[in-house]
Design an enzyme around this catalytic site. Sequence first.
Site, PDB file in Angstrom:
ATOM      1  N   HIS A  54      -0.686   4.773   7.405  1.00 26.16           N
ATOM      2  CA  HIS A  54      -0.079   5.139   6.123  1.00 26.16           C
ATOM      3  C   HIS A  54       0.443   6.574   6.170  1.00 26.16           C
ATOM      4  O   HIS A  54      -0.104   7.404   6.893  1.00 26.16           O
ATOM      5  CB  HIS A  54      -1.092   4.986   4.983  1.00 26.16           C
ATOM      6  N   SER A  93       0.814  -1.218   0.000  1.00 22.37           N
ATOM      7  CA  SER A  93       0.000   0.000   0.000  1.00 22.37           C
ATOM      8  C   SER A  93       0.841   1.259   0.000  1.00 22.37           C
ATOM      9  O   SER A  93       0.422   2.288  -0.540  1.00 22.37           O
ATOM     10  CB  SER A  93      -0.931   0.001   1.215  1.00 22.37           C
ATOM     11  N   ASP A  97      -5.377   7.551   9.114  1.00 19.33           N
ATOM     12  CA  ASP A  97      -5.525   6.236   9.746  1.00 19.33           C
ATOM     13  C   ASP A  97      -4.390   5.906  10.707  1.00 19.33           C
ATOM     14  O   ASP A  97      -4.336   4.815  11.259  1.00 19.33           O
ATOM     15  CB  ASP A  97      -5.646   5.139   8.683  1.00 19.33           C
TER      16      ASP A  97
END
Length: 345
Positions: free
Chosen positions: A246, A78, A243
């Site tokens: 990240h 990611s 979040d």
Amino acid sequence: MSRARVARRIAAAAAYGGGGIGLLGGAAVGLLLTEVQLARRSVGGSEDVPPNAEGRYGVVFARHAEHRPLRLALAGDSTAAGQGVHRPRQTPGALLASGLAAVAERPVDLRTVALPGAQSDDLERQVTMLLADPRAVPDVCVIMIGANDVTHRMPPARSVRLLADAVRRLRERNCEVVVGTCPDLGTIEPVYQPLRWVARRLSRQLAAAQTIGVVEQGGRTVSLGDLLGPEFAANPRELFGPDNYHPSAEGYATAAMAMLPTLCAALALWPEAERPDASRREGILPVAEAAAQAASEGGTEVTATSPAAGVARGPWALLKHRRRRRLPSGETAALTAEPIRGAKG
């Protein structure tokens, strides 16, 4: 046991098919499981699809370029995909493509095969996608992988073996490879002790072992360390996304600034000093020692090299602390930062 010795043992196990290395006794398991549950309540994990940043960057240079556009690929998890931001230009792929275009004064075609949640066992699929068309093999591939291997408890030897196999396949097709090694998961703000200490130890040991595996296959690494150096530790509110896991747009920009010089050097676009700069703690070291040092300091590059005359033979590496390259700004940024969709080289 020193980090260099642990990294070498993991890398050796990867090369010869050995198993993982256990670091924790059973007495710690109950406490760690409790800490994991507490961390999961605080650390979000975005479900958003990363913005699509694929396309051609630096189109303004097309009028003057004598060669076809450079091909840049992003593979991994990611972080490589840019999860956590909402605009294509904020992703690491876009930042690196626009920076590379500005340095090379040449258009850059970006392709991203990175997948949120990916572990190193997905790299085989990703590399197969990149090599499927022999006419469009990337000139350079940036891989960012490892965090999910740690959190999902993949044996480190297997993780390194899978990454090394991916680097080998790309290098066999004359694609340069730059790997951003496993970030320091101990910097995630809501994670408490002792899980924070364990996460830091596991991720740094994996990063060092990754470096050995990558360098031995002809790639270069840049240590993401504590998610690219002291900036993340000093400014977690700014450099982590909503979040808490990240990177934010500022965090990805910090990462790209650290990786861009190595990316350019891999393509011979960056002037190389004749000798390491001792004042910046650079030097030629046994690869395991270079890997261990790099794992402790974000933004540090490791690449294969030959030892000096009279030095015993063996695997050696050059440890470099490259000066971070500022990303395009002003008029240059406006001309390079937004991709042209569907452009073909």
